[in-house]
Design an enzyme around this catalytic site. Structure first.
Site: not given
Lengths: 203, 519
Positions: B446-448
């Site tokens: 979820v951490h792009l």
């Protein structure tokens, strides 16, 4: 901000009266917000029937709660308009591919929807462990999508003793009380799990 | 057509665009997530006329509930079916609603380690990007989103499993600071906080911006930039029919400056259409993910993970090795996507749902991927896990298994597609020995970050130190894509701090231009 209609000016409908946005909800399954959800993605009846067969094969048999496959199929079809278009069409193609899996996987001249539930389930389990990546991905994608909808249904939640709405409503009331100046009570704290070593020492 | 209920003044929806529309403002901000809302609020409060353009809808707090069926279409891009291609394929999710991913994130507020910020300062040659230089921005953000430790009455059983396990093993466990105001632990962060405690941008920065006069056009997908005389003067997009989701009326929004804040996948996708940042060829590259593996602990006693805050703390013992461990509650529906079996075997596992704790081992990337512009409106993100990171995922899975077994778990579900269940550490070790291929890893992210990196040199970066695209004056980027390197922690406050910096600098520039024009 300045606004300008590039054509047909003055066609906007009058705005309804506003409701304050700080409205407190009650965590209900279907929110009352008039959000226009998309209509089910168009799908030929034969593809819909194949999708239902895949759902029957993937969802747990009794004693697990039985959710009508049509309900899960319709939820998935309501999700599909939100997919990217190639993904939505790819989903339909995937249904057709899996329905034809007995032909291309075992050489039998039958569709998945013609197999008994247990046999169809075993075939899909086989595909989910396929060493050929795209086949495995296809089986896993459908499994994930179907099981996520199955385990989201109220009768399944009841069987799992998962009742989050009641919990959430009690906490919504707690926060309202805290915002109104109330102090947290001892009973507002969430109990610790029953640690086995604590039980042993208590004995 | 009925207008959605509970929409505040200043927010326009699909019913407001009944024909081709044109709007103008001082600054157009595309996106209302951590970056867009923070930059837009700073600009609005500096006195500029700000107009947000958001692809998602305005979903009020009262709509948030724990069920996938109606939450996914409201809050998630493509109802959560987004993925990054490579070996293995990595699913990711991001928010598509006012508030962006801050509406659906866990709300963790961690500043990046000092070494990361100092690296940024060294790499860019700008000391103000170092830990000391950014301190003021971080403090400002933390105050605005109320980043604080959790109240004790919100700590739940799965949080206690993690802290107890870490204590037993002598590992460092640090309680999370989260953007919350009297969080009562409904554990519904992933589908929006139903109590309004989580101070997502929906409840913090957006009301602040709108209080200062900003307005928000929702349900418009921006398709291209408007470029005139070599300068960006606005954006053009389309609204869509809410029933069929097909594009309908065109909407043009013009301004003196445009801030793009669509996230690390959609920002490069939009910009790649215009072939900007040509000297560096860095646009879309440097995709960083912080991928994680999920390990589920099965306990012989009830846990009931739905009570209590989502992720009360993190195991930081292995942070220097780039591994962070944390619990993360997953509702049964979402759990269904991770199950190793279907049919009766899936049911057998799920009958123990009350006894499960799901944990994640988050790994700091040692490599990067890229985003390409695909056909039919599809971004094509690409990322290959390295051998080194593969080893760290295995280590993370082992550590988390060890933690679960130390507090009494009788089995763990491992994140490998060819082997899942282990009933002891010996069995975990045996399974790990056989994990030789990356394609067996089940990853998620979820951490792009990082696809339009900031830098001091045009030949090495996409945007300059003010956030402006090097070869496109008037177009700024203010989201996670500006990060020069991976940060190793949840990125929310770092995005907000960078966006605050970019927003304030842009406000100054616009005021300077205005003064010059008046003079």
């Amino acid at each position: 901000m300045t606004t300008e209609a590039a054509s047909r000016p003055g066609t906007d409908p009058p705005r309804p009266p506003r409701v304050p946005p700080s409205f407190w909800g009650d965590a209900r399954r279907v929110p009352v917000d008039r959000f226009p959800e998309a209509a089910p993605f168009p799908m030929p009846a034969s593809v819909h029937a194949a999708l239902e067969a895949i759902i029957r094969a993937v969802t747990p048999p009794p004693p697990a709660p039985q959710v009508p496959p049509d309900r899960i199929a319709m939820i998935l079809r309501r999700f599909m308009p939100y997919f990217l278009r190639p993904m939505a069409y790819g989903f339909c193609a995937g249904v057709v591919m899996l329905d034809a899996a007995p032909v291309w996987r075992t050489g039998r001249l039958k569709r998945l929807q013609d197999l008994p539930r247990g046999e169809a389930s075993e075939l899909l389990e086989l595909l989910a462990h396929s060493s050929f990546g795209p086949v495995q991905q296809l089986a896993l994608m459908f499994r994930g999508a179907i099981l996520s909808m199955y385990f989201d249904q109220p009768e399944v939640h009841a069987a799992l003793e998962f009742n989050p709405e009641a919990w959430m409503r009690s906490r919504i009331r707690l926060r309202r009380r805290l915002l109104d100046g109330g102090k947290p009570r001892k009973s507002d704290h969430i109990p610790e799990p029953q640690w086995p070593d604590a039980q042993a020492s208590a004995r | 057509m009925n207008r959605p209920m509970l929409i505040p003044d200043g927010v326009l929806t699909h019913v407001d665009y009944t024909c081709k529309r044109r709007y103008t403002a001082d600054v157009v901000v595309v996106g209302t997530g951590a970056g867009g809302a923070a930059a837009g609020a700073e600009l609005a409060e500096a006195g500029h006329d700000v107009l947000f353009v958001e692809e998602g809808s305005y979903i009020p707090q009262s709509s948030f509930n724990p069920h996938l069926e109606h939450s996914m279409p409201r809050l998630y891009r493509d109802t959560g079916t987004t993925m990054i291609f490579g070996n293995p394929t990595i699913p990711y999710v991001e928010g598509r609603a006012v508030g962006g991913s801050t509406t659906i994130n866990g709300g963790m507020c961690w500043r990046p380690p000092t070494r990361v910020m100092d690296d940024w300062a060294r790499e860019t040659g700008d000391t103000s990007l170092g830990a000391e230089g950014m301190d003021w921005y971080f403090s400002r953000v933390e105050e605005r989103i109320n980043a604080k430790p959790q109240p004790s009455y919100s700590i739940g059983p799965d949080n206690r499993v993690m802290s107890r396990g870490a204590r037993k093993l002598g590992w460092e466990y640090r309680e999370n600071h989260r953007n919350q105001d009297q969080c009562v632990g409904t554990n519904n962060c992933g589908f929006g906080c139903p109590t309004g405690a989580k101070q997502s941008t929906l409840l913090s920065y957006m009301p602040r911006a709108m209080g200062a006069g900003a307005q928000c056009l929702t349900e418009i997908r921006v398709e291209r930039l408007l470029i005139e005389g070599g300068r960006c003067v606005g954006v053009a997009g389309r609204t869509y029919d809410p029933r069929t989701r097909r594009p309908s009326h065109e909407v043009e929004v013009r301004g003196r400056a445009v801030v793009i804040a669509c996230g690390a996948i959609q920002t490069p996708y939009l910009l790649l259409r215009h072939r900007v940042a040509r000297r560096s060829r860095q646009l879309g590259k440097n995709l960083l993910l912080h991928p994680n593996v999920k390990i589920t602990g099965l306990f012989p006693f009830d846990i009931g993970g739905w009570a209590g805050v989502s992720q009360g703390g993190q195991v930081r013992e292995f942070h220097e090795e780039g591994i962070v461990l944390a619990e993360n509650f997953i509702p049964p529906g979402a759990m269904g996507t991770h199950l190793p079996h279907h049919g009766s075997r899936a049911w057998e596992l799920m009958t123990r749902y009350k006894q499960m704790v799901v944990g994640g081992a988050l790994v700091e990337d040692s490599t990067s991927g890229r985003v390409l512009r695909g056909p039919f409106g599809m971004p094509l993100p690409w990322y290959q896990v390295t051998k080194g990171d593969h080893a760290r995922f295995k280590k993370g899975a082992r550590l988390l298994s060890e933690l679960f077994f130390s507090v009494g778990a009788d089995a763990v579900l491992l994140p490998f597609s060819n082997a899942h269940l282990a009933r002891s550490m010996a069995e975990v070790d045996r399974i790990l020995l056989g994990q030789t291929r990356r394609k067996w890893l089940e990853l998620f992210t979820v951490h792009l970050m990082g696809t339009a990196r900031m830098g001091a040199r045009e030949d090495r970066s996409v945007i300059d130190l003010d956030g402006c695209i090097w070869d496109l004056p008037g177009c700024y980027v203010a989201d996670a894509s500006v990060f020069p390197t991976a940060i190793g922690v949840n990125p929310q406050v770092t995005i907000m701090a960078m966006a605050t910096r970019i927003g304030l600098r842009l406000a100054e520039t616009l005021q300077g231009e205005h003064r010059a024009a008046v003079a």
